[in-house]
Design a protein around this motif. Structure first.
Motif, mmCIF file in Angstrom:
data_model
loop_
_atom_site.group_PDB
_atom_site.id
_atom_site.type_symbol
_atom_site.label_atom_id
_atom_site.label_comp_id
_atom_site.label_asym_id
_atom_site.label_seq_id
_atom_site.Cartn_x
_atom_site.Cartn_y
_atom_site.Cartn_z
ATOM 1 N N GLY A 247 0.795 -1.221 0.000
ATOM 2 C CA GLY A 247 0.000 0.000 0.000
ATOM 3 C C GLY A 247 0.827 1.270 0.000
ATOM 4 O O GLY A 247 0.404 2.289 -0.544
ATOM 5 N N ILE A 248 2.010 1.223 0.637
ATOM 6 C CA ILE A 248 2.804 2.444 0.652
ATOM 7 C C ILE A 248 3.763 2.499 -0.535
ATOM 8 O O ILE A 248 4.539 3.439 -0.668
ATOM 9 C CB ILE A 248 3.604 2.621 1.961
ATOM 10 N N GLY A 249 3.736 1.472 -1.391
ATOM 11 C CA GLY A 249 4.482 1.592 -2.635
ATOM 12 C C GLY A 249 5.748 0.764 -2.744
ATOM 13 O O GLY A 249 6.693 1.176 -3.404
ATOM 14 N N LYS B 251 -9.574 1.008 -1.576
ATOM 15 C CA LYS B 251 -8.410 0.313 -2.131
ATOM 16 C C LYS B 251 -8.316 0.454 -3.645
ATOM 17 O O LYS B 251 -7.281 0.121 -4.222
ATOM 18 C CB LYS B 251 -8.450 -1.169 -1.752
ATOM 19 N N ASN C 131 -5.725 3.443 -4.590
ATOM 20 C CA ASN C 131 -4.288 3.192 -4.770
ATOM 21 C C ASN C 131 -4.029 1.878 -5.518
ATOM 22 O O ASN C 131 -2.933 1.331 -5.455
ATOM 23 C CB ASN C 131 -3.533 3.248 -3.434
ATOM 24 N N LEU D 125 -4.836 -1.144 -5.090
ATOM 25 C CA LEU D 125 -4.681 -2.455 -4.461
ATOM 26 C C LEU D 125 -5.787 -3.358 -4.994
ATOM 27 O O LEU D 125 -5.671 -4.569 -5.006
ATOM 28 C CB LEU D 125 -4.762 -2.341 -2.935
ATOM 29 N N ARG E 77 1.233 4.594 -5.628
ATOM 30 C CA ARG E 77 1.087 4.354 -4.187
ATOM 31 C C ARG E 77 2.076 5.182 -3.370
ATOM 32 O O ARG E 77 1.816 5.501 -2.217
ATOM 33 C CB ARG E 77 1.272 2.866 -3.876
#
Lengths: 210, 373
Positions: free
Chosen positions: A113-115, B45, B48, B50, B74
């Motif tokens: 999620g943070i990349g 979600k 981003n 996901l 992200r």
């Protein structure tokens, strides 16, 4: 004691030989099981079958496998290393797989999620967290194959097995005892050594508690 | 700033997101709320990537997010989840600087960021930066989770029930902090929760979802005042102040089930009835159910004779009020009345109900704290 003195050259030689066999097959075992374990953690449905298959191979008596390997690879270190490698795979594979699959899903979700890319997630999060488990598997593998390697003498690969088989053939208890005791000591010592390694390699954050 | 255009998402046969269109303005604190399975987390979600939508398009700052590399996207959007998901093998400082490191900031820059962010939540750098997550309390861990999301200064932060697993006191503290941070740093925050209190406390805009669709988009104030559908009302529960105190009527505060007797009923029958029902007063009505007056047990004791009709004993000295009169009026009558109750009549003089002190208190409690169990 005179026995030891008289045969010291042979004993040292076969001990080193034993270590060489174990070392090489452990290395091969790890080279196969760690990448395979990582792959299986990405293919969890296939993992079940692969782990079952590898488990089945493990149940075949070492003597039988060694016989087959000798037919294929002839006499010497080669068949022994192939068989020992097979035995080294399972514990390391299973521990790599469970080590990775048991990483907190929250960690992986936030890593993504943070990349972090997949490879970054693997290298920065999954593997460091699975490392204690992988090293635990390595330890089991090594202890296993130190004892299995005594069979290698049968296919002319040398090692402590040679002493034992010589002793059995000539009713010379000193040979049997020396081979058996040295193998046991080697197993215990490497177990302890890898245990130490496991402790060192466990990320500090997993050890400290509030 | 963030725009959903006719987005659909299906898992097998189940439709999770059903033709969702939504716009989130820059700098807004938007809370997605709804029952479980309403699609709020899926919606979050998808921002981003996901989760990828099956149909429709999503824009961030005007550009279609499918045209941007997901990993790069992200890194420009903060992400905080309920499970916190700090990396246990890294220190607090390393956790905070994960994204800056990915973006190849220098060590000095990372350190600077860590310092200033820890300051933001009143955690001392020297004390905490080198600790591991396992050494922190749950609340402190989630503070670090939030800081990690903020580290590379993303303009947007996604939060998926971030405070759901914390105890109420810690949760409230973190809610206050995140609101403060949002105002200070002017972030756009999309926040998923199922807790209406949290939504009302934090949101500039509440998006209420159900069955993969948006039911209502409104400010907390507006949603409290005009919840659009019953499901929202249920979610609001006791918080909805449906009562405008001044428009409360006598009928709203009365007890509707009262003991009425016809005037031709005989005295002993009435005494028996009062005994059985444990009351000391009866309302007497005529053939058309019109209110004639009341009879108390004392009246019967004093003047009653067996075999006589009860109608003869009726007393009209009682407070009466119309059902349409204001509750305030009724309250004043009740206070003034000697008997401790006020009879409520319909315009056609039939009995509507009775206001007693108990019914009055109950109605007031409901108005203040909502329907009581």
């Amino acid at each position: 004691m005179t026995f030891m003195a008289k045969n010291s050259g042979l004993i040292i030689n076969e001990t080193l030989n034993h270590m060489r066999l174990v070392g090489i097959s452990t290395l091969f075992g790890l080279m196969i099981s760690v990448p395979l374990g990582i792959l299986l953690s990405r293919r969890r449905r296939a993992a079940k079958y692969v782990l079952a298959l590898v488990g089945t191979v493990q149940t075949i008596p070492g003597l039988v496998l060694l016989g087959f390997a000798m037919i294929v690879f002839g006499i010497g270190s080669k068949p022994a290393i192939v068989v020992l490698t097979l035995y080294a795979i399972l514990p390391a594979l299973r521990n790599t797989y469970t080590g990775i699959t048991e990483v907190d899903p929250g960690c992986i979700e936030s890593a993504k999620g943070i990349g972090m890319s997949n490879i970054q997630t693997l290298l920065k999060v999954e593997l460091p967290l699975a490392l204690p488990s992988i090293v635990g598997g390595l330890r089991m593998s090594v202890i296993y194959i130190i004892s299995w390697a005594t069979l290698a003498g049968l296919v002319g690969a040398g090692g402590l097995g040679d002493l034992i088989w010589t002793g059995l053939a000539t009713y010379e208890n000193n040979f049997i005892l020396t081979g058996a005791i040295l193998a046991a000591v080697m197993a215990l010592a490497s177990g302890a050594l890898i245990g130490l390694l496991q402790n060192i390699m466990t990320p500090r954050g997993l050890k400290v508690r509030r | 700033m963030i725009q959903f255009e006719n987005v659909c998402k299906r898992y097998g046969k189940a439709t999770v997101i059903d033709d969702l269109s939504l716009t989130v303005e820059e700098g807004q604190f938007v809370v997605l709320i709804g029952p479980s399975g309403c699609g709020k987390t899926t919606t979050l979600k998808m921002i981003n990537r996901l989760i990828e939508p099956d149909k429709g398009r999503i824009f961030v700052n005007g550009s279609d997010i499918t045209r941007v590399n997901a990993v790069a996207l992200r890194r420009t959007i903060g992400y905080v989840i309920q499970q916190i998901g700090l990396f246990p093998n890294m220190t607090v400082g390393q956790n905070i600087s994960v994204v800056p490191k990915l973006l190849r900031y220098t060590n000095a820059q990372c350190d600077e960021i860590t310092r200033s962010l820890l300051q933001l939540v009143d955690m001392d750098y020297d004390v905490y930066a080198h600790k591991y997550p396992s050494e922190l309390s749950g609340g402190q861990q989630q503070r670090i989770g939030v800081l990690r999301a903020l580290a590379a200064s993303p303009p947007i932060v996604l939060m998926d029930e971030p405070f759901g697993a914390l105890d109420p006191i810690t949760r409230e503290a973190l809610q206050e902090e995140i609101k403060k941070i949002q105002r200070k740093l002017k972030k756009t925050i999309i926040f998923v929760t199922h807790d209406m209190d949290e939504a009302l406390r934090l949101a500039d805009t509440i998006v209420f979802m159900n069955g993969g669709r948006v039911v209502q988009i409104a400010s907390p104030e507006e949603m409290l005042r005009n919840p659009k559908e019953d499901i929202i009302k249920n979610f609001m529960g006791k918080r909805i102040s449906k009562v405008d105190y001044n428009s409360l009527l006598a009928a709203d505060i009365m007890r509707a089930s009262v003991l009425k007797v016809h005037k031709t009923k005989l005295t002993l029958e009435c005494v028996d009835l009062m005994n059985r029902r444990q009351v000391n007063t009866l309302l007497v009505v005529d053939d058309d159910e019109r209110f004639l007056g009341i009879v108390t047990i004392d009246d019967i004791k004093k003047h009653g004779r067996a075999g006589k009709e009860i109608g003869d004993l009726v007393s009209t000295e009682t407070s009466v009020i119309g059902a349409g009169d204001s509750a305030k009026e009724a309250f004043e009558r009740l206070v003034d009345s000697r008997s401790g109750y006020v009879v409520v009549k319909h315009p056609n003089d039939t009995v509507a109900g009775l206001i007693t002190k108990t019914s009055m208190v109950k109605a007031m409690a409901e108005a203040m704290w909502g329907e009581q169990e």
